[in-house]
Design a protein around this motif. Sequence first.
Motif, PDB file in Angstrom:
ATOM      1  N   CYS A 146       0.840  -1.198   0.000  1.00 42.75           N
ATOM      2  CA  CYS A 146       0.000   0.000   0.000  1.00 42.75           C
ATOM      3  C   CYS A 146       0.878   1.253   0.000  1.00 42.75           C
ATOM      4  CB  CYS A 146      -0.900  -0.001   1.232  1.00 42.75           C
ATOM      5  SG  CYS A 146      -1.727   1.572   1.528  1.00 42.75           S
ATOM      6  N   CYS A 149      -0.047   3.259   3.721  1.00 47.29           N
ATOM      7  CA  CYS A 149       0.316   2.750   5.047  1.00 47.29           C
ATOM      8  C   CYS A 149       1.416   1.690   4.978  1.00 47.29           C
ATOM      9  CB  CYS A 149      -0.909   2.192   5.768  1.00 47.29           C
ATOM     10  SG  CYS A 149      -1.438   0.575   5.152  1.00 47.29           S
ATOM     11  N   CYS A 159      -6.678  -0.653  -0.182  1.00 47.73           N
ATOM     12  CA  CYS A 159      -5.932  -1.312   0.885  1.00 47.73           C
ATOM     13  C   CYS A 159      -6.903  -1.793   1.948  1.00 47.73           C
ATOM     14  CB  CYS A 159      -4.936  -0.321   1.492  1.00 47.73           C
ATOM     15  SG  CYS A 159      -4.103  -0.936   2.967  1.00 47.73           S
ATOM     16  N   CYS A 162      -5.807   0.069   5.580  1.00 51.80           N
ATOM     17  CA  CYS A 162      -6.108   1.476   5.887  1.00 51.80           C
ATOM     18  C   CYS A 162      -7.267   2.003   5.056  1.00 51.80           C
ATOM     19  CB  CYS A 162      -4.870   2.352   5.693  1.00 51.80           C
ATOM     20  SG  CYS A 162      -4.383   2.577   3.967  1.00 51.80           S
ATOM     21  N   SER A 164      -7.531   2.977   2.123  1.00 53.46           N
ATOM     22  CA  SER A 164      -7.341   4.013   1.115  1.00 53.46           C
ATOM     23  C   SER A 164      -7.474   3.401  -0.280  1.00 53.46           C
ATOM     24  CB  SER A 164      -5.984   4.692   1.286  1.00 53.46           C
ATOM     25  OG  SER A 164      -4.963   3.733   1.257  1.00 53.46           O
TER      26      SER A 164
END
Length: 685
Positions: A146, A149, A159, A162, A164
């Motif tokens: 990722c 993170c 991800c 996290c 995102s």
Amino acid sequence: MSPSPRKILVTSALPYANGHIHLGHLVEYLQTDIWVRYQKLAGNRCIYLCADDTHGTAIMIRARQEGRSEEALIAAMQAAHIRDFAGFQIEFDHYGSTHSPANRALCAEIWAALRKAGMIAEREVTQLYDPVAGTFLADRFVKGTCPKCKSPDQYGDSCEKCNSTYSPADLIDPVSTLSGAKPELRSALHLFVNTEQMHGFLDEWTQQGDHLHPDVAKWLAAAFLAEPLRDWDVSRPAPYFGFEIPDAPGHYWYVWFDAPIGYLAASKEWCDKHGEDFDSWWRNDETDVHHFIGKDITYFHTLFWPVMLKASGFNLPRMVHIHGFLTVDGQKMSKSKGTFVRAATYLEHLDPAYLRYYYASKLTPKLDDLDMNLDEFVNKINSDLVGKVVNLASRTAGFAANTGLAAEYPDDGGLFAIASKAGDDIAAAYEACDYNRAMRQIMALADRANKYVETGEPWNLRKQPGKEAELQAVCTVALNLFRQLAVYLAPVLPQLAKQAGELLGKPIERWDEAQTPLVGTRVGKFAHMLQRVEKGQVEAMIEASRESAPGGDATASAGAAPVDGPEPLAAEPLVESIITIDDFTKVDLRVARILEAEEVPKAKKLLRLTLSLGGDVRKNVFAGIKEAYKPEQLVGRLVICVANLQPRQMQFGTSEGMVLASGTGGQEVFLLAPDSGAKPGQRVH
Ligand SMILES: [Zn+2]
């Protein structure tokens, strides 16, 4: 009920040819089937169409991995889907495939209309490309670290750690899950539909006219329609399993372009088969088109699809009905917990009527997820269907077998009239997809009817001379109230309605049959309608779903394709000497169930297994799998055993066979298992 018959075309979302039907899918197909059956019963002209969704990279890759053609793969899957749907009494008027000449022709027609309207744009798209597999990579075929993170092993679009979202090109150290190769950036020409040209139309269609649940309309307005709409990428460069775009050689329509057109193609095939005019179903203000879909594919059906239909002059959907996902006991369906239950596995253990009724009792027009609570499932079937509905017939039909129903409908204190009046409310609930409300109303009527039978005590009347007429009257009322319920439940429980028709000598064919009591007909012999469900049956289904989950269940996952490395063959090269089929058949391979598994004291690697080969045939086997399996993981599961292996005297006892496994030993041992449905004792050919 509407006064004059309506013309209604209904679809469910097309199941993807990459996986089997499971209980999650069935929420939608049962919801739709119930709605269609209600419409037909109410006298409307209604057709129900569906098809397999067959194109795309996932199918291409899977066919490659399985060493067969895409056509062979999708044909096998379509046959399995059709079998599963039939098992649940889901009745399509036609079930097609998106890989059909009709679909190809309709795709070309809609494409030409989009071109003519000036809605097709072209530009280069840069994407990750797998140089080993020779294909561009969809987001789910790329994994890496990722960029936000730094969690390793994340998919190309988002991800899990996290949450995102990003472009796969942003991943750190990306790897193709197809080949393990490092993907490279390449650009290729893509074709786009400029949906922004239809922004005004979408504003109006989504926000007015009750085509969508208000929550969906609001979500679309906020999430998409507040800004200019982005162009929709509808092509993929070769290689791709799909239809080549006629005026763009080497480019294929993206699977999401041709999938909804499958609704039209299935209609076309049905029309051709029945001598119907296609345009009278799809280019006719008097036809209502209803789509049923899950919430995950909302924007395809409420933004892109209306644009395609509008541009090419087809009917727009009258309504898109959207449902939530299935959870089991409050959690996501899970293979390891055994709650990821395939349709076929369910049918090996339980009556489809149970699930039809249970889902109906939970479904509303809202988008909420539907939770299948397994205890509630058992209780509802036993208390509602068996205890309240079937009970009415089972407690009275026998007493009326000789006399038949009374010639005149007796005084029932207004019960039949109340229930026939409720018919309009129940009909409205079906029409609104509020089956939860319909089932509650029906069960309230059933409660009243049962009270009547308890008060009437036909089992006592029967013992009293001179009470024959009274007994016939009580049974006539009870069986008519039962029949009314069977009419109201017919969309949900077609089999029960059929049995009720047989019992009382008149098939149930129309909704308004609940308005008039049956009199003077004979009463047939009461046959079992629905059995009680036992918790053990549900547990067995969950157990069977658990054991089929690991390894062999590649088809139930639509996730990333696995990467197969060369190490196993390097460790154990292929055997060069060839055997004949006669050599092979010397080995008697059998399906067996592990009845007992226990540790052998002092033996580091061995478990002692008791295998059942069906009937009372047992085998005692010592297997070197102790480091890989705990005994409690094994009891109940199916394995493959060599049944005619020379018995071997060991320190701990005699081993009478062998269970098959792969792997290098130690913890790397993988038992072979047949697909669910196999039975102990069956020979492996
Ligand atoms: Zn992250």
